[in-house]
Scaffold this active site. Structure first.
Site, PDB file in Angstrom:
ATOM      1  N   ASP A  73       0.857  -1.187   0.000  1.00 45.81           N
ATOM      2  CA  ASP A  73       0.000   0.000   0.000  1.00 45.81           C
ATOM      3  C   ASP A  73       0.893   1.237   0.000  1.00 45.81           C
ATOM      4  O   ASP A  73       1.986   1.215   0.572  1.00 45.81           O
ATOM      5  CB  ASP A  73      -0.930   0.027   1.216  1.00 45.81           C
ATOM      6  CG  ASP A  73      -2.211   0.812   0.949  1.00 45.81           C
ATOM      7  OD1 ASP A  73      -3.289   0.196   0.881  1.00 45.81           O
ATOM      8  OD2 ASP A  73      -2.133   2.049   0.782  1.00 45.81           O
TER       9      ASP A  73
ATOM     10  N   ASP B  83      -7.358  -4.651  -4.771  1.00 48.33           N
ATOM     11  CA  ASP B  83      -8.504  -3.979  -4.152  1.00 48.33           C
ATOM     12  C   ASP B  83      -8.220  -2.478  -4.074  1.00 48.33           C
ATOM     13  O   ASP B  83      -8.049  -1.921  -2.987  1.00 48.33           O
ATOM     14  CB  ASP B  83      -8.762  -4.556  -2.762  1.00 48.33           C
ATOM     15  CG  ASP B  83     -10.062  -4.042  -2.155  1.00 48.33           C
ATOM     16  OD1 ASP B  83     -10.910  -3.522  -2.905  1.00 48.33           O
ATOM     17  OD2 ASP B  83     -10.222  -4.155  -0.924  1.00 48.33           O
TER      18      ASP B  83
ATOM     19  N   CYS C  60     -14.644  -0.721  -6.531  1.00 49.11           N
ATOM     20  CA  CYS C  60     -15.656  -0.155  -5.635  1.00 49.11           C
ATOM     21  C   CYS C  60     -16.284   1.098  -6.238  1.00 49.11           C
ATOM     22  O   CYS C  60     -16.864   1.915  -5.530  1.00 49.11           O
ATOM     23  CB  CYS C  60     -15.061   0.147  -4.266  1.00 49.11           C
ATOM     24  SG  CYS C  60     -13.731   1.371  -4.296  1.00 49.11           S
TER      25      CYS C  60
END
Length: 391
Positions: A247, A295, A335
Site C-alpha cells: 500500500d 482492491d 468499488c
C-alpha cells in the site's frame, strides 16, 4: 391536488431514487439543504414522492418515500428500526460487526451506519441527511444495545457541497476499537481510517479467499492496496507460506502492521509502494504468486473522471496478470458505483488479452447481505469482485 410549499419538478420521468441537478426543470423558491421536498410529475402537480433536497449538491434530491404522503419523523424512526431488525433476523450477518444502514438500500439516503461491537460509526454523504441521522441513532442504539457513536460528514461530499468536513462523537466514545472477524482480530482507527474505519463490504470475500488459500500447499499471496491488511491476514490465517502486502498509504500500512501483530502473523511482509510501479518491479524481477488480490480505491469517483478511471483499472490488471502463476487465482475488485460489473469485466478482459493470459471467471461477488441494493438503484451494488482462474 394543491401544490406543496416545497417542491421540485423534473424534465422527464424519474429514473430511480435520485434526481441530479441537470434533471431539474424547476424548483420552488428558497429551498434549503435538508428540506423535505415533493417531487412533482413533469406534466402536472401530481406528487410522485418525497425526498431531501440540497441546493449545492449535484445530487439535488434523494428519495425518502414514494407517493403523495410525506414521511414524518416516526416514518424515519421506523425505517431505522426496520434496518436493524433485518440484520438481527439474518442468519448470514454477524450483527455485532456489520453495516446496519446502507443508504438507499435501507430507505435512508446518504446515510451509512456500520456497527463495531458497542459502537456505531456513522457517515453522511450529504449534509441533507443530518436530520435522518439525528432521528435514526437513538432508535439504532435502543434496538442493538450499542452505547457509542461517531458521526462524520464524508470529506469528498463536504467539498462537493461547499461545506467543511466535521466529526462529532458521543461522550466517552473510543477512538480505537478492536473487533474479531472469523477468528482474526482487527484494530479500527476511527480517526485515521478510510470511510467508517474498516471495509465491512469485503467480509465474505475475505472468507472466500481464506478457503481458497487453505487448499493450496505453501501458497504465496500478493495483496495490492492492502489497506488495514484484511486480505493479507485472511491468507496468513489460512496457512499461506508467504504474503506480500502493498500500500502507498503510510498510515494504512501502520494499521496493517498493528493488525498483524495482534494476530501474531509472521508470514506477512509489508511494502510501502505505489501499486503500478511495484507491480512492474515484481515482473522485472521474475516474481510470481499463486494468488494476487487487487482492491484499489475508487478509480471512477465521478462521471468526469470516468475515462481516466477506466484506464487505471485496465493498467493495474494488465500489470498484475503476468504475476499470477498458471492455474493461479486473480481476485480483482472495483468499488466504483458508476462502473457496472459488465463494464469492469470488459476492462479486465482487455487487460488479459494485452497481457497474453487467459482468464476464466469462476465467480462474480460483491458485498454481503448487510449491504442491500434497491433494484431501481444499481449504483448501490458498487463493489464488484471478479474471481479469475489464470492460465
Amino acid at each position: 391536488m394543491s401544490r406543496p410549499e416545497r417542491w421540485i419538478r423534473l424534465r422527464g420521468k424519474p429514473r430511480g431514487p435520485r434526481a441530479f441537478r441537470r434533471d431539474l426543470a424547476e424548483t420552488a423558491p428558497g429551498l434549503g439543504a435538508g428540506d423535505l421536498t415533493a417531487l412533482l410529475a413533469a406534466d402536472g402537480d401530481e406528487i410522485l414522492g418525497w425526498g431531501l433536497y440540497h441546493p449545492s449538491s449535484q445530487v439535488a434530491w434523494r428519495e425518502l418515500r414514494r407517493g403523495p404522503e410525506p414521511p414524518d419523523e416516526e416514518w424515519v424512526r421506523a425505517a431505522a428500526r426496520a434496518a436493524a431488525e433485518r440484520r438481527r433476523r439474518s442468519p448470514e450477518i454477524d450483527e455485532r460487526l456489520c453495516r446496519v444502514v446502507h443508504a438507499e438500500g435501507d430507505d435512508l439516503p446518504a446515510l451509512v451506519v456500520d456497527r463495531y461491537g458497542d459502537l456505531l460509526a456513522v457517515e453522511l454523504f450529504s449534509t441533507a441527511a443530518l436530520p435522518l441521522a439525528r432521528l435514526a441513532l437513538p432508535e439504532l442504539h435502543e434496538a442493538l444495545g450499542t452505547r457509542h457513536h461517531r458521526l462524520a460528514l464524508d470529506a469528498a461530499a463536504a467539498r462537493a457541497e461547499g461545506e467543511a468536513a466535521w466529526v462529532e462523537t458521543s461522550p466517552g466514545c473510543p477512538e480505537l476499537v478492536q473487533v474479531e472477524e472469523d477468528g482474526i482480530r482487527f484494530e479500527i482507527d476511527l480517526r485515521r481510517g478510510h470511510k467508517t474505519g474498516f471495509f465491512l463490504d469485503q467480509r465474505e470475500n475475505r472468507a472466500r479467499l481464506r478457503r481458497q488459500v487453505a487448499a493450496v500447499e505453501e501458497a504465496e499471496v500478493l495483496d495490492v492496496c492492502c489497506y488495514s491488511g484484511g486480505f493479507a491476514l485472511a491468507a496468513a490465517a489460512a496457512g499461506a507460506a508467504a504474503v506480500t502486502a502493498v500500500d502507498l498509504d503510510e498510515e494504512a500500512l501502520a494499521m496493517a502492521r498493528r493488525n498483524a501483530n495482534l494476530n501474531r502473523s509472521r508470514s506477512i511482509r509489508f511494502v510501502q509502494a505505489d501499486a503500478f510501479g511495484y507491480l512492474r518491479t515484481l515482473a522485472a524481477n521474475g516474481r510470481s504468486f499463486d494468488f494476487v488480490v487487487l482492491d484499489p480505491p475508487k478509480f471512477v469517483p465521478s462521471r468526469r473522471e470516468r475515462e481516466r478511471g477506466l484506464a487505471r483499472y485496465h493498467d493495474l490488471n494488465k500489470l498484475a496478470l503476468p504475476l499470477v502463476r498458471p492455474g493461479g487465482l486473480l481476485l480483482t475488485c472495483s468499488c466504483s458505483g458508476l462502473l457496472s460489473a459488465l463494464e469492469f469485466q470488459e476492462r479486465v478482459r482487455q487487460a488479459a488479452r494485452r497481457a497474453g493470459r487467459t482468464a476464466r471467471l469462476e465467480r462474480l461477488t460483491g458485498a454481503g447481505p448487510d449491504h442491500p441494493v434497491r433494484l431501481d438503484f444499481p449504483e448501490g451494488a458498487y463493489l464488484k469482485a471478479l474471481w479469475l482462474r489464470i492460465t
